[in-house]
Design a protein around this motif. Structure first.
Motif, PDB file in Angstrom:
ATOM      1  N   ALA A 100      33.893  41.357 -50.347  1.00 41.43           N
ATOM      2  CA  ALA A 100      33.409  42.043 -51.003  1.00 41.43           C
ATOM      3  C   ALA A 100      31.767  42.140 -50.322  1.00 41.43           C
ATOM      4  N   ALA A 101      30.961  41.267 -49.481  1.00 34.75           N
ATOM      5  CA  ALA A 101      30.351  41.293 -48.816  1.00 34.75           C
ATOM      6  C   ALA A 101      30.823  41.626 -46.857  1.00 34.75           C
ATOM      7  N   THR A 102      32.164  40.990 -46.346  1.00 34.66           N
ATOM      8  CA  THR A 102      32.468  41.757 -45.372  1.00 34.66           C
ATOM      9  C   THR A 102      32.692  43.160 -45.286  1.00 34.66           C
ATOM     10  N   GLY A 103      33.411  43.205 -46.378  1.00 33.96           N
ATOM     11  CA  GLY A 103      33.417  45.083 -46.544  1.00 33.96           C
ATOM     12  C   GLY A 103      32.422  45.892 -46.570  1.00 33.96           C
ATOM     13  N   ALA A 104      32.171  45.516 -47.191  1.00 37.20           N
ATOM     14  CA  ALA A 104      30.415  46.037 -47.183  1.00 37.20           C
ATOM     15  C   ALA A 104      29.939  46.489 -45.852  1.00 37.20           C
ATOM     16  N   CYS A 105      29.860  44.982 -44.616  1.00 35.54           N
ATOM     17  CA  CYS A 105      29.121  45.103 -43.471  1.00 35.54           C
ATOM     18  C   CYS A 105      30.125  45.950 -43.065  1.00 35.54           C
ATOM     19  N   LEU A 106      31.520  46.014 -43.273  1.00 34.69           N
ATOM     20  CA  LEU A 106      32.233  47.013 -42.565  1.00 34.69           C
ATOM     21  C   LEU A 106      32.329  47.989 -42.271  1.00 34.69           C
ATOM     22  N   ALA A 107      31.499  48.847 -43.864  1.00 33.42           N
ATOM     23  CA  ALA A 107      31.500  50.034 -44.378  1.00 33.42           C
ATOM     24  C   ALA A 107      30.126  50.483 -43.699  1.00 33.42           C
ATOM     25  N   ALA A 108      28.980  49.205 -43.296  1.00 37.65           N
ATOM     26  CA  ALA A 108      28.230  49.759 -42.732  1.00 37.65           C
ATOM     27  C   ALA A 108      28.551  50.603 -41.451  1.00 37.65           C
ATOM     28  N   MET A 109      29.145  49.118 -40.917  1.00 40.90           N
ATOM     29  CA  MET A 109      29.650  49.187 -39.049  1.00 40.90           C
ATOM     30  C   MET A 109      30.330  50.847 -38.216  1.00 40.90           C
ATOM     31  N   HIS A 110      31.223  51.022 -40.034  1.00 44.81           N
ATOM     32  CA  HIS A 110      32.211  52.339 -39.933  1.00 44.81           C
ATOM     33  C   HIS A 110      31.079  53.640 -39.926  1.00 44.81           C
ATOM     34  N   THR A 111      30.178  53.484 -40.846  1.00 45.39           N
ATOM     35  CA  THR A 111      29.206  54.929 -40.210  1.00 45.39           C
ATOM     36  C   THR A 111      28.594  54.431 -39.317  1.00 45.39           C
TER      37      THR A 111
END
Length: 182
Positions: free
Chosen positions: A138-149
């Protein structure tokens, strides 16, 4: 990349790429198994996983992952005075193609999943603890979503703001100060 940006990703064939490069289509396929591989880069995944593995295990997960994403962007784009690993206009073109081409967006989603798994593996979370694994994912997915943005914003802004800074800002907007180095 010039062919894709000039003529459109969907209209360019691998044979067109091979001809422009002065090699056979078989040679292109030997190095790039699919047409999507010509645009999407896998190199950052290894760099990010190595940075995560080298981060202090005592740091919060989002700081370990977020810090690695910012540091990898600095390595990739030459931030912090380093020599860039990738030509910035090339990277911008890749991102623009990725966001505008359905086949590349789908493939990018696959690569994001693989990156998430590589990062979770690099975190060295106790595999016998399903809650710890879930938290890491979950933490990694949220970080990756922020990076994608941040990546999308960077491409839309033609790279005017440094990519590491944008990723740090996206992480801060998502997590506050918990995802950045102190």
């Amino acid at each position: 990349m010039q062919l894709f940006t000039r003529r459109g990703y969907d209209t360019v064939t691998v044979a067109d790429v091979a001809e422009a490069a002065g090699v056979s289509a078989m040679t292109v396929y030997r190095h790039f198994p699919t047409k999507e591989d010509l645009v999407l880069m896998e190199q950052p995944a290894q760099v990010i996983a190595e940075l995560v593995a080298a981060s202090p295990a005592t740091d919060p997960l989002v700081r370990r992952v977020g810090g690695a994403l910012v540091d990898a962007a600095a390595v990739l784009t030459g931030g912090q005075g380093a020599e860039p690993a990738v030509d910035e206009p090339f990277l911008l073109d890749c991102l623009r193609l990725m966001t505008s081409t359905p086949a590349l967006r789908a493939r990018h989603l696959d690569s994001q999943y693989a990156l998430q798994q590589a990062i979770v593996g690099a975190l060295a979370i106790d595999t016998a603890d399903p809650d710890a694994q879930f938290g890491a994912q979950a933490a990694t997915g949220a970080c990756l979503a922020a990076m994608h943005t941040a990546l999308t914003h960077w491409a839309e802004g033609n790279g005017k703001t440094g990519l590491p800074e944008l990723i740090a800002r996206a992480l801060a907007a998502t997590f506050g100060g918990a995802a950045t180095h102190s």
